[in-house]
Design an enzyme around this catalytic site. Sequence first.
Site, PDB file in Angstrom:
ATOM      1  N   LYS A   1      40.182  39.245  42.766  1.00  0.00           N
ATOM      2  CA  LYS A   1      41.205  38.980  43.770  1.00  0.00           C
ATOM      3  C   LYS A   1      42.138  40.173  43.871  1.00  0.00           C
ATOM      4  O   LYS A   1      42.436  40.839  42.884  1.00  0.00           O
ATOM      5  CB  LYS A   1      42.018  37.732  43.382  1.00  0.00           C
ATOM      6  CG  LYS A   1      41.182  36.486  43.183  1.00  0.00           C
ATOM      7  CD  LYS A   1      42.010  35.336  42.621  1.00  0.00           C
ATOM      8  CE  LYS A   1      41.143  34.117  42.352  1.00  0.00           C
ATOM      9  NZ  LYS A   1      41.926  33.014  41.755  1.00  0.00           N
TER      10      LYS A   1
ATOM     11  N   ASP B   1      36.388  39.468  37.003  1.00  0.00           N
ATOM     12  CA  ASP B   1      37.596  39.697  37.778  1.00  0.00           C
ATOM     13  C   ASP B   1      37.669  41.154  38.223  1.00  0.00           C
ATOM     14  O   ASP B   1      36.870  41.999  37.799  1.00  0.00           O
ATOM     15  CB  ASP B   1      38.839  39.373  36.949  1.00  0.00           C
ATOM     16  CG  ASP B   1      39.174  37.887  36.989  1.00  0.00           C
ATOM     17  OD1 ASP B   1      38.602  37.181  37.826  1.00  0.00           O
ATOM     18  OD2 ASP B   1      40.010  37.444  36.186  1.00  0.00           O
TER      19      ASP B   1
END
Length: 449
Positions: free
Chosen positions: A256, A234
């Site tokens: 993200k 991530d």
Amino acid sequence: MGSPSYPLTLDLTGRRVVVVGGGPVAARKAAALVEAGALVDVIAPFVCEELAELAAERRVTWVARDYLRGDLTLKDRPDSDAHDPSESWAEALSAPAWLVHTATGEAQVDAQVAREAEAARIWCVRADDATASTAWTPAVARGSVGTASEGLTVAVSAGADPRRATAVRDAVLAALDSGTLPVRRVRRPEAAGAQDAPVSVGRVALVGGGPGAEDLITVRGRALLAAADVVVTDRLGPRGLLRTLSSEVEVVDVGKTPGNHPVSQERINELLVHHARLGKRVVRLKGGDPFVLGRGGEEALHCLAHGVPVEVVPGVTSAVSVPAAAGIPVTHRGVAASFVVASAHEGADHVLAAAADAAPDATLVLLMGITRLAETAAALIAAGRPSDTPVALVERGWTPEQRTTTTTLAAAAADAVAAGVRAPAVVVVGQVVALREHLGDLSGSNVTA
């Protein structure tokens, strides 16, 4: 005797080793020798419970008498005293010992055994006096199953100073378990077999990386990261640890940012299964905890539905650790006895639903709450939260760039804009925010001596 200068690992499988003595030290030596495959001959008039069990299970031969001259070479030895008449030992007991451990607790006996071993050219380890030994047993550390160190055996010898060897062994073992040593397997076991051998399914580990500091990942998580063939990572979490990985490790960045999701959750699920089915060890490295607003449950369900083994390694969630870094305990006696964690990126309705049944003084912790902060604050005031309720906006917790802006519920949105507050940040709503005035920053990167 000299000090050890030629380390050596012995194959004792099927070879006779003599242990002289029947106490706990002798029992530990005998058990280790049995595990190594040696045919162990214990000589002692009496034995402790552990040795008695080994003898009863016919894993060692017990000669129930004092040591006699010739026991190492079997010259003139009365074998009828052996408490193991099984024929499986007959061949081994017809040859001299390859190695002897003496641990009688009696210096004269141990010295006699050592002298006879020297004369017979048999290596002797003395428990009573390491300086008088001709061989030394090292302190051994073995890698943990399922980590990069699996299959490794590290032996540390300090000659006549076994306590020093043990201390170093423990330090090495801690480094093995933490994954901080470069011990990732280079050659896979199947590489030695047929080229067309079927590839077994690998496994996926959903690892919580904590709030961002590299040293706040768990020991298990760090070890699995060091063992990984593929890391699906991530944007948040301890990304600095990626620099410690071997160049052979494939790193897939699926991070993200607000309004930008280049890799869908469905595609992430597929990536985990795809790499695991190739027989690889896959780590899904997440910020915080995989099961706290981290979609770890979705990923685990997808893996299991496709026959891929999966494990979850919990992480330090930012919901409690980031406020703590800013000197804000989410609960505090006399101030707040409970707290609610909610995701705020989908709007105020989700926040209100999460807090609906909470106590009036409960602390409210909002993750992903900066983008829609104005909407959320207005909704909380409309739902009955006092407009002067203290609010803290903690950015980039547990990093050198950590910054905290304190305000009130009524002024939170305007103050966030004025201060240029940006994600990632944790929003804390409640009276506990006032404790920051007394505690200040408590993260290691912001505390000065």
